[in-house]
Design an enzyme around this catalytic site. Structure first.
Site, PDB file in Angstrom:
ATOM      1  N   GLY A   1       0.822  -1.222   0.000  1.00 32.09           N
ATOM      2  CA  GLY A   1       0.000   0.000   0.000  1.00 32.09           C
ATOM      3  C   GLY A   1       0.846   1.258   0.000  1.00 32.09           C
ATOM      4  O   GLY A   1       0.556   2.227  -0.706  1.00 32.09           O
ATOM      5  N   CYS A   2       1.898   1.250   0.795  1.00 37.61           N
ATOM      6  CA  CYS A   2       2.764   2.424   0.900  1.00 37.61           C
ATOM      7  C   CYS A   2       3.546   2.656  -0.390  1.00 37.61           C
ATOM      8  O   CYS A   2       3.785   3.796  -0.787  1.00 37.61           O
ATOM      9  CB  CYS A   2       3.705   2.280   2.090  1.00 37.61           C
ATOM     10  N   THR A   3       3.936   1.566  -1.045  1.00 34.53           N
ATOM     11  CA  THR A   3       4.637   1.688  -2.321  1.00 34.53           C
ATOM     12  C   THR A   3       3.697   2.252  -3.382  1.00 34.53           C
ATOM     13  O   THR A   3       4.071   3.165  -4.125  1.00 34.53           O
ATOM     14  CB  THR A   3       5.193   0.309  -2.759  1.00 34.53           C
TER      15      THR A   3
ATOM     16  N   ALA B   1       3.223   6.005  -2.646  1.00 36.53           N
ATOM     17  CA  ALA B   1       4.423   6.775  -2.990  1.00 36.53           C
ATOM     18  C   ALA B   1       4.576   6.904  -4.505  1.00 36.53           C
ATOM     19  O   ALA B   1       4.894   7.978  -5.019  1.00 36.53           O
ATOM     20  CB  ALA B   1       5.660   6.120  -2.378  1.00 36.53           C
TER      21      ALA B   1
END
Length: 158
Positions: free
Chosen positions: A45-47, A50
């Site tokens: 999710g964070c990738t 970003a």
């Protein structure tokens, strides 16, 4: 439930960036700041989040907005994350979660029946004078960046 920070002065802070250099929120007066908090570098999710910010980076820059990402990861891990995904913006280290607490995003989370403290994915839009204009809490990654960008465009009347 966290108290809204909208229309309040954004809590100032100084954190180290991916290169170990101090960065203060107040350095960005005169620009809009997209301050986004996320749980962990290199996770799916964070990738995605970003990379969505990366893919729309120019559009944010055209609207006089700087992007700053904050997580509890080390500078070294941030550097690897930036290099791996070619991220054009700064990631800040909040290993002690002090800034996360100031923004009310260090919260009790539940996952698979376990409770633990963690960062709630959140984004804050801070105006040129350091006032929080808008906050998105408990963010779902899908279409979030488009929503933030659209909000900025609507402000500008585009």
């Amino acid at each position: 439930m966290n108290e809204s920070l909208v229309n309040k002065e954004a809590p100032d802070f100084t954190l180290l960036n991916e290169n170990g250099e101090p960065v203060s929120l107040s350095n960005f007066r005169g620009k809009k700041v997209i301050l986004y908090f996320y749980p962990k570098d290199m996770t799916p999710g964070c990738t995605t989040e970003a990379c969505d910010f990366r893919d729309h980076y120019e559009s944010f820059a055209d609207l006089n907005a700087v992007i700053l990402g904050v997580s509890g990861d080390s500078a070294e891990r941030h550097k690897k994350f930036i290099e791996k995904y070619d991220l054009p913006f700064t990631l800040l280290v909040d290993e002690k979660h002090e800034v996360c607490k100031k923004y009310g995003v260090w919260v009790l989370k539940k996952n698979f029946g376990k409770e633990y403290m963690g960062i709630e994915r959140s984004t804050f839009l801070i105006d040129e004078n350091g006032i929080i204009m808008k906050e998105w809490r408990k963010v779902r990654v899908k279409d979030h960046i488009k929503e933030v960008l659209q909000y900025l465009r609507d402000l500008k009347g585009e």
